[in-house]
Design a protein around this motif. Structure first.
Motif, PDB file in Angstrom:
ATOM      1  N   VAL A  45       0.821  -1.204   0.000  1.00  0.00           N
ATOM      2  CA  VAL A  45       0.000   0.000   0.000  1.00  0.00           C
ATOM      3  C   VAL A  45       0.858   1.259   0.000  1.00  0.00           C
ATOM      4  N   LYS A  46       2.008   1.222   0.662  1.00  0.00           N
ATOM      5  CA  LYS A  46       2.845   2.430   0.695  1.00  0.00           C
ATOM      6  C   LYS A  46       3.493   2.708  -0.664  1.00  0.00           C
ATOM      7  N   ARG A  47       3.495   1.708  -1.551  1.00  0.00           N
ATOM      8  CA  ARG A  47       3.938   1.922  -2.939  1.00  0.00           C
ATOM      9  C   ARG A  47       2.694   2.122  -3.808  1.00  0.00           C
ATOM     10  N   HIS A  48       1.925   3.110  -3.454  1.00  0.00           N
ATOM     11  CA  HIS A  48       0.574   3.287  -4.000  1.00  0.00           C
ATOM     12  C   HIS A  48       0.549   3.335  -5.529  1.00  0.00           C
ATOM     13  N   HIS A  49       1.338   4.207  -6.120  1.00  0.00           N
ATOM     14  CA  HIS A  49       1.269   4.379  -7.571  1.00  0.00           C
ATOM     15  C   HIS A  49       1.821   3.173  -8.324  1.00  0.00           C
ATOM     16  N   LEU A  50       2.883   2.577  -7.827  1.00  0.00           N
ATOM     17  CA  LEU A  50       3.423   1.371  -8.447  1.00  0.00           C
ATOM     18  C   LEU A  50       2.392   0.248  -8.405  1.00  0.00           C
ATOM     19  N   LEU A  51       1.733   0.104  -7.260  1.00  0.00           N
ATOM     20  CA  LEU A  51       0.681  -0.903  -7.100  1.00  0.00           C
ATOM     21  C   LEU A  51      -0.477  -0.638  -8.052  1.00  0.00           C
ATOM     22  N   LEU A  52      -0.939   0.602  -8.076  1.00  0.00           N
ATOM     23  CA  LEU A  52      -2.083   0.976  -8.902  1.00  0.00           C
ATOM     24  C   LEU A  52      -1.807   0.762 -10.384  1.00  0.00           C
ATOM     25  N   VAL A  53      -0.661   1.240 -10.850  1.00  0.00           N
ATOM     26  CA  VAL A  53      -0.330   1.116 -12.273  1.00  0.00           C
ATOM     27  C   VAL A  53      -0.169  -0.349 -12.674  1.00  0.00           C
ATOM     28  N   SER A  54       0.471  -1.153 -11.829  1.00  0.00           N
ATOM     29  CA  SER A  54       0.674  -2.568 -12.141  1.00  0.00           C
ATOM     30  C   SER A  54      -0.661  -3.292 -12.312  1.00  0.00           C
ATOM     31  N   LEU A  55      -1.593  -3.072 -11.387  1.00  0.00           N
ATOM     32  CA  LEU A  55      -2.884  -3.746 -11.452  1.00  0.00           C
ATOM     33  C   LEU A  55      -3.724  -3.246 -12.632  1.00  0.00           C
ATOM     34  N   LEU A  74       4.030   9.521 -11.695  1.00  0.00           N
ATOM     35  CA  LEU A  74       2.894   9.926 -10.867  1.00  0.00           C
ATOM     36  C   LEU A  74       3.350  10.408  -9.498  1.00  0.00           C
ATOM     37  N   ASP A  75       4.369   9.743  -8.946  1.00  0.00           N
ATOM     38  CA  ASP A  75       4.916  10.199  -7.665  1.00  0.00           C
ATOM     39  C   ASP A  75       5.451  11.619  -7.770  1.00  0.00           C
ATOM     40  N   LEU A  76       6.146  11.899  -8.862  1.00  0.00           N
ATOM     41  CA  LEU A  76       6.743  13.216  -9.044  1.00  0.00           C
ATOM     42  C   LEU A  76       5.689  14.294  -9.282  1.00  0.00           C
ATOM     43  N   CYS A  77       4.646  13.931 -10.042  1.00  0.00           N
ATOM     44  CA  CYS A  77       3.613  14.909 -10.395  1.00  0.00           C
ATOM     45  C   CYS A  77       2.573  15.104  -9.291  1.00  0.00           C
ATOM     46  N   LEU A  78       2.197  14.013  -8.640  1.00  0.00           N
ATOM     47  CA  LEU A  78       1.103  14.062  -7.666  1.00  0.00           C
ATOM     48  C   LEU A  78       1.564  13.932  -6.233  1.00  0.00           C
ATOM     49  N   GLY A  79       2.812  13.547  -6.029  1.00  0.00           N
ATOM     50  CA  GLY A  79       3.304  13.341  -4.670  1.00  0.00           C
ATOM     51  C   GLY A  79       3.157  11.892  -4.252  1.00  0.00           C
ATOM     52  N   GLU A  80       3.953  11.487  -3.292  1.00  0.00           N
ATOM     53  CA  GLU A  80       3.949  10.093  -2.860  1.00  0.00           C
ATOM     54  C   GLU A  80       2.961   9.817  -1.745  1.00  0.00           C
ATOM     55  N   ASP A  81       2.459  10.876  -1.088  1.00  0.00           N
ATOM     56  CA  ASP A  81       1.541  10.618   0.031  1.00  0.00           C
ATOM     57  C   ASP A  81       0.131  10.352  -0.453  1.00  0.00           C
ATOM     58  N   HIS A  82      -0.156  10.652  -1.739  1.00  0.00           N
ATOM     59  CA  HIS A  82      -1.446  10.434  -2.387  1.00  0.00           C
ATOM     60  C   HIS A  82      -2.650  10.664  -1.475  1.00  0.00           C
ATOM     61  N   GLY A  83      -2.609  11.808  -0.772  1.00  0.00           N
ATOM     62  CA  GLY A  83      -3.790  12.254  -0.041  1.00  0.00           C
ATOM     63  C   GLY A  83      -3.999  11.624   1.312  1.00  0.00           C
TER      64      GLY A  83
END
Length: 202
Positions: A77-87, A165-174
């Protein structure tokens, strides 16, 4: 080319691959909903809980299980964007492949109808409902190995997109990163109300 000969080796192969696509879509959609809906703060709280602090054996078991399950999910879950994009990449891939394999065993028009129907009900609605239900933590944790396998296989594609996505939106994703006493107070009050209503209902 049209459908292959009924019940031939090619027919069974295409049918099997189509079934795998439906199962893959179900896993991808359900896990996307179930994992991205997890709050990293709540997972860390569950992981930090001490089962031995409770006297009731049933409560100890629940806390112990949640501690194990949350521990498995935190690294994902802490690798939110990597997880999201992979799925999402997996979901897109199997959804694109499904009508191709169905087209080998049924007419093209029927392949399109079946593809949309299978993806909607068996690949979206049902798995998403299951993975966001009351057993979502346990189910998601049990599929931890599958998610890591998807991430590893799709890493060359998903990592650059996730990093962007991390760079553009941030890693804390809200997600919350600071303690908010007012929010905590309101949350505790709502949970107390829910507990009281649940107790009165029984």
């Amino acid at each position: 080319e049209g459908p292959v000969e009924l019940f031939s080796a090619e027919w069974f192969l295409s049918a099997g691959l189509a079934l795998l696509c439906v199962l893959g879509a179900a896993m991808a959609a359900g896990l996307t909903m179930g994992l991205t809906a997890q709050d990293i703060i709540e997972l860390r709280i569950k992981n930090a809980m001490d089962p031995d602090a409770y006297e009731d054996e049933e409560k100890k078991t629940i806390v112990r299980n949640e501690k194990i399950w949350s521990g498995k999910l935190i690294p994902l879950v802490k690798r939110h964007h990597l997880l999201l994009v992979s799925l999402l990449l997996m979901n897109a891939g199997v959804n694109e492949a499904l009508p191709i394999f169905l087209g080998q065993i049924v007419p093209e028009w029927l392949a399109v109808v079946l593809s949309v129907s299978f993806v909607l009900f068996f690949g979206e609605i049902i798995p998403s409902a299951i993975l966001t239900g009351k057993h979502s933590l346990r189910i998601a944790a049990s599929l931890n190995w599958f998610v890591w396998a998807v991430i590893v296989v799709l890493f060359p594609l998903s990592w650059p997109i996730g990093k962007l996505l991390d760079l553009c939106l941030g890693e804390d994703h809200g997600m919350r990163t600071k303690f908010d006493p007012i929010e905590t107070k309101v949350r505790l009050e709502l949970e107390a109300q829910d507990f009281e209503q649940h107790s009165n209902a029984h």
